[in-house]
Design a protein around this motif. Sequence first.
Motif, PDB file in Angstrom:
ATOM      1  N   ARG A 119      55.905  -8.480  27.452  1.00 19.86           N
ATOM      2  CA  ARG A 119      55.910  -7.841  26.140  1.00 19.86           C
ATOM      3  C   ARG A 119      54.880  -6.706  26.129  1.00 19.86           C
ATOM      4  O   ARG A 119      53.770  -6.861  26.646  1.00 19.86           O
ATOM      5  CB  ARG A 119      55.558  -8.856  25.047  1.00 19.86           C
ATOM      6  CG  ARG A 119      56.456 -10.085  25.018  1.00 19.86           C
ATOM      7  CD  ARG A 119      56.026 -11.049  23.917  1.00 19.86           C
ATOM      8  NE  ARG A 119      54.583 -11.289  23.969  1.00 19.86           N
ATOM      9  CZ  ARG A 119      53.897 -11.892  22.990  1.00 19.86           C
ATOM     10  NH1 ARG A 119      54.518 -12.289  21.888  1.00 19.86           N
ATOM     11  NH2 ARG A 119      52.605 -12.093  23.114  1.00 19.86           N
ATOM     12  N   PRO A 120      55.215  -5.564  25.526  1.00 21.77           N
ATOM     13  CA  PRO A 120      54.263  -4.440  25.489  1.00 21.77           C
ATOM     14  C   PRO A 120      53.209  -4.622  24.410  1.00 21.77           C
ATOM     15  O   PRO A 120      53.485  -5.129  23.322  1.00 21.77           O
ATOM     16  CB  PRO A 120      55.159  -3.248  25.172  1.00 21.77           C
ATOM     17  CG  PRO A 120      56.279  -3.836  24.358  1.00 21.77           C
ATOM     18  CD  PRO A 120      56.514  -5.210  24.912  1.00 21.77           C
ATOM     19  N   THR A 121      52.005  -4.208  24.732  1.00 21.85           N
ATOM     20  CA  THR A 121      50.902  -4.211  23.769  1.00 21.85           C
ATOM     21  C   THR A 121      50.097  -2.935  23.971  1.00 21.85           C
ATOM     22  O   THR A 121      49.691  -2.618  25.090  1.00 21.85           O
ATOM     23  CB  THR A 121      49.981  -5.427  23.960  1.00 21.85           C
ATOM     24  OG1 THR A 121      50.718  -6.626  23.725  1.00 21.85           O
ATOM     25  CG2 THR A 121      48.800  -5.370  22.994  1.00 21.85           C
ATOM     26  N   TYR A 122      49.883  -2.203  22.873  1.00 21.20           N
ATOM     27  CA  TYR A 122      49.018  -1.027  22.936  1.00 21.20           C
ATOM     28  C   TYR A 122      47.577  -1.474  22.708  1.00 21.20           C
ATOM     29  O   TYR A 122      47.297  -2.321  21.851  1.00 21.20           O
ATOM     30  CB  TYR A 122      49.416  -0.002  21.884  1.00 21.20           C
ATOM     31  CG  TYR A 122      50.729   0.684  22.179  1.00 21.20           C
ATOM     32  CD1 TYR A 122      50.836   1.600  23.227  1.00 21.20           C
ATOM     33  CD2 TYR A 122      51.866   0.414  21.417  1.00 21.20           C
ATOM     34  CE1 TYR A 122      52.044   2.239  23.501  1.00 21.20           C
ATOM     35  CE2 TYR A 122      53.083   1.051  21.690  1.00 21.20           C
ATOM     36  CZ  TYR A 122      53.154   1.954  22.730  1.00 21.20           C
ATOM     37  OH  TYR A 122      54.349   2.575  23.004  1.00 21.20           O
ATOM     38  N   VAL A 123      46.661  -0.897  23.487  1.00 23.43           N
ATOM     39  CA  VAL A 123      45.253  -1.272  23.398  1.00 23.43           C
ATOM     40  C   VAL A 123      44.404  -0.025  23.164  1.00 23.43           C
ATOM     41  O   VAL A 123      44.494   0.948  23.913  1.00 23.43           O
ATOM     42  CB  VAL A 123      44.777  -1.989  24.682  1.00 23.43           C
ATOM     43  CG1 VAL A 123      43.293  -2.338  24.577  1.00 23.43           C
ATOM     44  CG2 VAL A 123      45.616  -3.246  24.945  1.00 23.43           C
ATOM     45  N   GLU A 124      43.616  -0.050  22.112  1.00 21.56           N
ATOM     46  CA  GLU A 124      42.635   0.989  21.828  1.00 21.56           C
ATOM     47  C   GLU A 124      41.265   0.479  22.273  1.00 21.56           C
ATOM     48  O   GLU A 124      40.933  -0.697  22.059  1.00 21.56           O
ATOM     49  CB  GLU A 124      42.620   1.325  20.336  1.00 21.56           C
ATOM     50  CG  GLU A 124      41.607   2.367  19.917  1.00 21.56           C
ATOM     51  CD  GLU A 124      42.010   3.796  20.277  1.00 21.56           C
ATOM     52  OE1 GLU A 124      41.345   4.732  19.783  1.00 21.56           O
ATOM     53  OE2 GLU A 124      42.973   3.982  21.040  1.00 21.56           O
ATOM     54  N   ILE A 125      40.468   1.337  22.884  1.00 17.93           N
ATOM     55  CA  ILE A 125      39.174   0.931  23.415  1.00 17.93           C
ATOM     56  C   ILE A 125      38.067   1.689  22.673  1.00 17.93           C
ATOM     57  O   ILE A 125      38.119   2.913  22.557  1.00 17.93           O
ATOM     58  CB  ILE A 125      39.088   1.211  24.928  1.00 17.93           C
ATOM     59  CG1 ILE A 125      40.196   0.442  25.650  1.00 17.93           C
ATOM     60  CG2 ILE A 125      37.721   0.824  25.482  1.00 17.93           C
ATOM     61  CD1 ILE A 125      40.490   0.968  27.034  1.00 17.93           C
ATOM     62  N   LYS A 126      37.101   0.950  22.166  1.00 21.79           N
ATOM     63  CA  LYS A 126      35.987   1.538  21.446  1.00 21.79           C
ATOM     64  C   LYS A 126      34.666   1.022  22.002  1.00 21.79           C
ATOM     65  O   LYS A 126      34.604  -0.072  22.566  1.00 21.79           O
ATOM     66  CB  LYS A 126      36.056   1.194  19.948  1.00 21.79           C
ATOM     67  CG  LYS A 126      37.235   1.798  19.202  1.00 21.79           C
ATOM     68  CD  LYS A 126      37.105   3.298  19.059  1.00 21.79           C
ATOM     69  CE  LYS A 126      38.229   3.881  18.216  1.00 21.79           C
ATOM     70  NZ  LYS A 126      38.151   5.361  18.145  1.00 21.79           N
ATOM     71  N   THR A 127      33.625   1.803  21.831  1.00 21.71           N
ATOM     72  CA  THR A 127      32.271   1.344  22.114  1.00 21.71           C
ATOM     73  C   THR A 127      31.468   1.403  20.826  1.00 21.71           C
ATOM     74  O   THR A 127      31.644   2.310  20.006  1.00 21.71           O
ATOM     75  CB  THR A 127      31.593   2.204  23.192  1.00 21.71           C
ATOM     76  OG1 THR A 127      31.608   3.575  22.787  1.00 21.71           O
ATOM     77  CG2 THR A 127      32.307   2.059  24.531  1.00 21.71           C
ATOM     78  N   VAL A 128      30.609   0.412  20.651  1.00 25.88           N
ATOM     79  CA  VAL A 128      29.810   0.299  19.434  1.00 25.88           C
ATOM     80  C   VAL A 128      28.351   0.200  19.831  1.00 25.88           C
ATOM     81  O   VAL A 128      27.976  -0.654  20.645  1.00 25.88           O
ATOM     82  CB  VAL A 128      30.216  -0.938  18.616  1.00 25.88           C
ATOM     83  CG1 VAL A 128      29.407  -1.018  17.334  1.00 25.88           C
ATOM     84  CG2 VAL A 128      31.706  -0.905  18.293  1.00 25.88           C
ATOM     85  N   GLY A 129      27.536   1.072  19.262  1.00 24.23           N
ATOM     86  CA  GLY A 129      26.118   1.050  19.559  1.00 24.23           C
ATOM     87  C   GLY A 129      25.411  -0.100  18.861  1.00 24.23           C
ATOM     88  O   GLY A 129      25.961  -0.707  17.922  1.00 24.23           O
ATOM     89  N   PRO A 130      24.204  -0.415  19.278  1.00 25.28           N
ATOM     90  CA  PRO A 130      23.439  -1.502  18.658  1.00 25.28           C
ATOM     91  C   PRO A 130      23.285  -1.309  17.153  1.00 25.28           C
ATOM     92  O   PRO A 130      22.895  -0.242  16.690  1.00 25.28           O
ATOM     93  CB  PRO A 130      22.080  -1.419  19.370  1.00 25.28           C
ATOM     94  CG  PRO A 130      22.370  -0.749  20.677  1.00 25.28           C
ATOM     95  CD  PRO A 130      23.460   0.233  20.383  1.00 25.28           C
TER      96      PRO A 130
END
Length: 215
Positions: A119-130
């Motif tokens: 099954r297809p899944t779209y993934v968004e990638i984020k970084t979060v600072g402290p």
Amino acid sequence: MNEDEIGIVFGEAVEAYRKLPSSITVASAIFSLTGHKVIPLEDGNPDDKALIDQIRIAADHCMRSLETDPIVSKRVNEVGNLFEPRLKNSCEQIGMRAEWPAGGRSGYPDLLVFDAANRPTYVEIKTVGPGQEGTTFRSFYLSPSENSKVRMDARHLLVAFAHKSGAVAEGLTSYSATAFKIVDLSGVCGNIKFEYQSSNKRLYGKDQVVASGAL
């Protein structure tokens, strides 16, 4: 299109904008922009549980690999983009099929993965600072595109890495991750911002400036 026609179309757009609710789900926004449905995760669905387990293992693999091979960059704004190939590689390392979505590297979403059930899944990638997780800083954007990267009905997940940094010689900084969160984007809410904008180049062009001075 002449000025009168522009005025009519612009006025209609403003009126439509005023009718929008103040809170709109990611699922509604993506369907409006692409015509494709965002499939929510279901409690008790074994395939969904297996999908999250796979993404969790890949994110953990990525986080641990960054401990021994951190990202090195001069600009913190580049770090999020540099996490993308790292997570893609980790997905592949654990046996998931992962690829860049059709339509280029820029824009939403970052990855397209396929689980054990294909099954297809779209993934968004984020970084979060402290200390940034609870802030109101806008960090998620969707824009209309004639070449959308969303080309099928699918699940949409976000993987956010909390990052830490360390100084490296010659103005470089190393970045690794201390934690991660996986978010089902289907029910996340946001709002539409409608604004007229221009640039310095247009504002201060020679045909617009009517007077100037300098010391």
